[in-house]
Motif scaffolding. Structure first.
Motif, PDB file in Angstrom:
ATOM      1  N   GLU A 188       0.920  16.191   1.161  1.00  0.00           N
ATOM      2  CA  GLU A 188      -0.121  14.932   0.937  1.00  0.00           C
ATOM      3  C   GLU A 188       0.138  14.146   0.005  1.00  0.00           C
ATOM      4  N   ASP A 189       1.569  13.752  -0.185  1.00  0.00           N
ATOM      5  CA  ASP A 189       2.003  12.907  -0.926  1.00  0.00           C
ATOM      6  C   ASP A 189       3.129  12.161  -0.081  1.00  0.00           C
ATOM      7  N   PHE A 190       3.044  10.702  -0.718  1.00  0.00           N
ATOM      8  CA  PHE A 190       4.177   9.888  -0.608  1.00  0.00           C
ATOM      9  C   PHE A 190       5.822  10.088  -1.425  1.00  0.00           C
ATOM     10  N   VAL A 191       6.787  10.201  -1.159  1.00  0.00           N
ATOM     11  CA  VAL A 191       7.843  10.230  -1.948  1.00  0.00           C
ATOM     12  C   VAL A 191       8.891   9.024  -1.566  1.00  0.00           C
ATOM     13  N   LYS A 192       9.675   8.604  -2.619  1.00  0.00           N
ATOM     14  CA  LYS A 192      10.603   7.851  -2.730  1.00  0.00           C
ATOM     15  C   LYS A 192      11.970   8.241  -2.850  1.00  0.00           C
ATOM     16  N   VAL A 193      13.030   7.967  -1.824  1.00  0.00           N
ATOM     17  CA  VAL A 193      14.192   8.634  -2.226  1.00  0.00           C
ATOM     18  C   VAL A 193      15.156   7.521  -1.935  1.00  0.00           C
ATOM     19  N   SER A 194      16.177   7.399  -2.876  1.00  0.00           N
ATOM     20  CA  SER A 194      17.239   6.414  -2.717  1.00  0.00           C
ATOM     21  C   SER A 194      18.658   6.910  -2.586  1.00  0.00           C
ATOM     22  N   LYS A 250       0.689  -1.159   0.018  1.00  0.00           N
ATOM     23  CA  LYS A 250      -0.028  -0.143  -0.011  1.00  0.00           C
ATOM     24  C   LYS A 250       0.808   1.236  -0.204  1.00  0.00           C
ATOM     25  N   ALA A 251       2.000   1.109   0.898  1.00  0.00           N
ATOM     26  CA  ALA A 251       2.705   2.566   1.128  1.00  0.00           C
ATOM     27  C   ALA A 251       3.531   2.621  -0.363  1.00  0.00           C
ATOM     28  N   LYS A 252       4.037   1.517  -1.174  1.00  0.00           N
ATOM     29  CA  LYS A 252       4.640   1.713  -2.332  1.00  0.00           C
ATOM     30  C   LYS A 252       3.795   2.363  -3.386  1.00  0.00           C
ATOM     31  N   GLY A 253       2.382   1.782  -3.227  1.00  0.00           N
ATOM     32  CA  GLY A 253       1.465   2.190  -4.150  1.00  0.00           C
ATOM     33  C   GLY A 253       1.029   3.699  -4.099  1.00  0.00           C
ATOM     34  N   LEU A 254       1.273   4.375  -2.934  1.00  0.00           N
ATOM     35  CA  LEU A 254       1.044   5.786  -2.757  1.00  0.00           C
ATOM     36  C   LEU A 254       2.223   6.619  -3.408  1.00  0.00           C
ATOM     37  N   VAL A 255       3.269   5.913  -3.565  1.00  0.00           N
ATOM     38  CA  VAL A 255       4.437   7.092  -4.076  1.00  0.00           C
ATOM     39  C   VAL A 255       4.057   7.816  -5.225  1.00  0.00           C
ATOM     40  N   ASN A 256       4.402   9.101  -5.398  1.00  0.00           N
ATOM     41  CA  ASN A 256       4.208   9.861  -6.284  1.00  0.00           C
ATOM     42  C   ASN A 256       5.651   9.881  -7.051  1.00  0.00           C
ATOM     43  N   SER A 257       5.948   9.088  -8.055  1.00  0.00           N
ATOM     44  CA  SER A 257       7.313   9.124  -8.627  1.00  0.00           C
ATOM     45  C   SER A 257       7.924  10.264  -9.300  1.00  0.00           C
ATOM     46  N   LYS A 258       7.022  11.448  -9.507  1.00  0.00           N
ATOM     47  CA  LYS A 258       7.107  12.435 -10.232  1.00  0.00           C
ATOM     48  C   LYS A 258       8.126  13.464  -9.245  1.00  0.00           C
ATOM     49  N   ILE A 259       7.746  13.148  -7.967  1.00  0.00           N
ATOM     50  CA  ILE A 259       8.359  14.028  -7.010  1.00  0.00           C
ATOM     51  C   ILE A 259       9.991  13.756  -6.563  1.00  0.00           C
ATOM     52  N   THR A 260      11.099  14.453  -6.655  1.00  0.00           N
ATOM     53  CA  THR A 260      12.278  14.210  -6.548  1.00  0.00           C
ATOM     54  C   THR A 260      12.635  15.193  -5.557  1.00  0.00           C
ATOM     55  N   THR A 261      14.024  15.067  -4.984  1.00  0.00           N
ATOM     56  CA  THR A 261      14.787  15.725  -3.969  1.00  0.00           C
ATOM     57  C   THR A 261      14.583  17.337  -4.399  1.00  0.00           C
ATOM     58  N   ARG A 262      14.596  17.396  -5.663  1.00  0.00           N
ATOM     59  CA  ARG A 262      14.849  18.944  -6.255  1.00  0.00           C
ATOM     60  C   ARG A 262      13.591  19.629  -6.054  1.00  0.00           C
ATOM     61  N   HIS A 263      12.484  18.876  -6.013  1.00  0.00           N
ATOM     62  CA  HIS A 263      11.087  19.325  -6.022  1.00  0.00           C
ATOM     63  C   HIS A 263      10.966  19.687  -4.391  1.00  0.00           C
ATOM     64  N   LEU A 264      11.294  18.823  -3.669  1.00  0.00           N
ATOM     65  CA  LEU A 264      11.368  18.820  -2.035  1.00  0.00           C
ATOM     66  C   LEU A 264      12.157  20.165  -1.845  1.00  0.00           C
ATOM     67  N   ASN A 265      13.296  20.298  -2.423  1.00  0.00           N
ATOM     68  CA  ASN A 265      14.094  21.378  -1.823  1.00  0.00           C
ATOM     69  C   ASN A 265      13.549  22.720  -2.214  1.00  0.00           C
ATOM     70  N   LYS A 266      12.756  22.951  -3.419  1.00  0.00           N
ATOM     71  CA  LYS A 266      12.128  24.010  -3.933  1.00  0.00           C
ATOM     72  C   LYS A 266      11.040  24.486  -3.034  1.00  0.00           C
ATOM     73  N   ASN A 267      10.208  23.522  -2.606  1.00  0.00           N
ATOM     74  CA  ASN A 267       9.301  23.950  -1.882  1.00  0.00           C
ATOM     75  C   ASN A 267       8.392  22.711  -1.307  1.00  0.00           C
ATOM     76  N   VAL A 268       8.541  22.258  -0.179  1.00  0.00           N
ATOM     77  CA  VAL A 268       8.418  21.144   0.299  1.00  0.00           C
ATOM     78  C   VAL A 268       6.653  21.365   0.640  1.00  0.00           C
ATOM     79  N   ALA A 269       6.386  22.159   0.959  1.00  0.00           N
ATOM     80  CA  ALA A 269       4.949  22.465   1.321  1.00  0.00           C
ATOM     81  C   ALA A 269       3.685  21.756   0.300  1.00  0.00           C
ATOM     82  N   ASN A 270       4.400  21.906  -0.915  1.00  0.00           N
ATOM     83  CA  ASN A 270       3.359  21.236  -2.138  1.00  0.00           C
ATOM     84  C   ASN A 270       3.303  20.071  -1.980  1.00  0.00           C
TER      85      ASN A 270
END
Length: 373
Positions: free
Chosen positions: A288-294, A265-285
């Motif tokens: 309400e998403d799950f992200v995946k960082v390796s 379920k957790a893996k299915g909620l991941v928004n694969s379009k979100i990268t650390t660059r997006h998070l660095n720019k504005n995490v508040a966006n």
């Protein structure tokens, strides 16, 4: 988690502070009313006290103490005051907190023991060195169970400190008054005056065995865990946004994702379009998403002092960006230098001091999964 940490983070914030750190005051607070009263104590009869009235509570403190700005602190901090009249390196202070009590325990000594365990094991890292428990005394508040914990520690300036905490647990909340004083200025009459002045007008409930339903506890535990630890881990530069709190509460069963179905379920909620660059720019966006960082594990730490294990994992991805995973479980055999994947909900951007003396930016993530690759 059955043990709470907000009380620890709050006391670390104020009880370990020097005078320069409490110089910021809040001159106007909409919820407070003040009135000057003079103590009836013979020994301290020249000391005047002012009564602070908050929402559902009130207490007195020396009238020459100043209000501390709590706007950037954890929401559990309802009021804080400090003595800014001296040039000493430590400012005597008081703070009052109201926090949720997911365990439903109404045993104040249990909370006192948790505090002792935490300061003994982790005090050095938050400026509370050589903490020693002096005493615990049952001191009921009206007809309710309550107790006073007294301890000593050494401030980073070398000042010997007396730390007093008056704890009143109910089935749903924990009320804590923390009074911190240098050993040289400590006055038992003043402490007694402040503690005895505490008045709680909000309804209190203490029944044997928790009256909090299992569903209520389950709904609040994960969100409260991240809410309590976010300011603690970010050196009080970040808090859990209400949007994040609600999102995590709605997905409480995924923190951690402890079964095969929950991991799927957790893996299915991941928004694969979100990268650390997006998070660095504005995490508040992405609250309400799950992200995946390796990436490479720079540091992994585990702590079991709160009754159940939680982990803090610093990961650097292939682009050189950092995330800090706060994971409410053990990471197993994961070690520094390993490669890992973090899945979870972004909480906040913050920075920490690195070994080179500069600062490193990182995104704090409420981790649902930490997977060793």
């Amino acid at each position: 988690m059955k043990k709470l940490i907000t009380i620890l983070a709050v006391t670390a914030l104020l009880s370990a502070c020097g005078n320069s750190e409490t110089s910021k005051t809040a001159e106007t607070q909409t919820s407070e009313t003040t009135s000057a009263t003079e103590t009836v104590s013979t020994e301290a009869k020249t000391t005047k006290y002012t009564t602070y009235s908050g929402e559902g509570f009130a207490f007195s403190y020396p009238d020459y103490w100043k209000s501390v700005d709590t706007s950037q602190m954890n929401a559990a901090v309802k009021a804080a005051f400090s003595d800014q009249s001296t040039s000493s390196q430590f400012a005597d202070n008081i703070n009052f907190t109201i926090e949720s009590n997911p365990s439903g325990s109404i045993n104040p000594e249990e909370f006192a023991n948790n505090v002792v365990d935490y300061y003994t094991q982790n005090g050095e890292s938050i400026g509370v060195s050589n903490y020693k428990k002096v005493s615990y005394t049952n001191k009921p508040y009206k007809e309710y169970n309550a107790g006073v914990l007294e301890g000593n520690y050494t401030h980073t300036s070398g000042t010997d400190i007396v730390l007093i905490q008056y704890m009143i647990p109910t089935n749903s909340e924990l009320y804590t008054m923390t009074i911190t004083s240098s050993k040289d200025s400590y006055n038992q009459d003043t402490v007694n005056e402040i503690i005895n002045s505490l008045s709680i007008s909000a309804p209190l409930e203490q029944t044997a065995g928790s009256t909090v339903s299992e569903s209520t506890v389950a709904q609040s535990t994960a969100a409260d865990f991240f809410n309590d630890l976010t300011p603690f881990l970010t050196d009080n530069t970040a808090v859990l946004d209400q949007t994040s709190y609600d999102f995590i509460a709605d997905n409480n069963d995924l923190f951690p994702a402890s079964t095969a179905d929950l991991r799927k379920k957790a893996k299915g909620l991941v928004n694969s379009k979100i990268t650390t660059r997006h998070l660095n720019k504005n995490v508040a966006n992405y609250y309400e998403d799950f992200v995946k960082v390796s990436g490479q594990v720079i540091q992994v730490e585990e702590d079991s002092s709160l009754g159940s294990t939680f982990s803090v994992v610093l990961v650097m991805d292939d682009n050189g960006n950092y995330v800090t995973a706060l994971y409410p479980a053990t990471t197993g055999d994961l070690l520094d230098g390993d490669y890992a994947t973090v899945i979870g909900a972004p909480i906040a951007n913050y920075s920490f001091q690195n070994v080179g003396g500069g600062f490193t930016n990182s995104t704090l993530i409420g981790a649902s999964l930490v997977i060793a690759e």
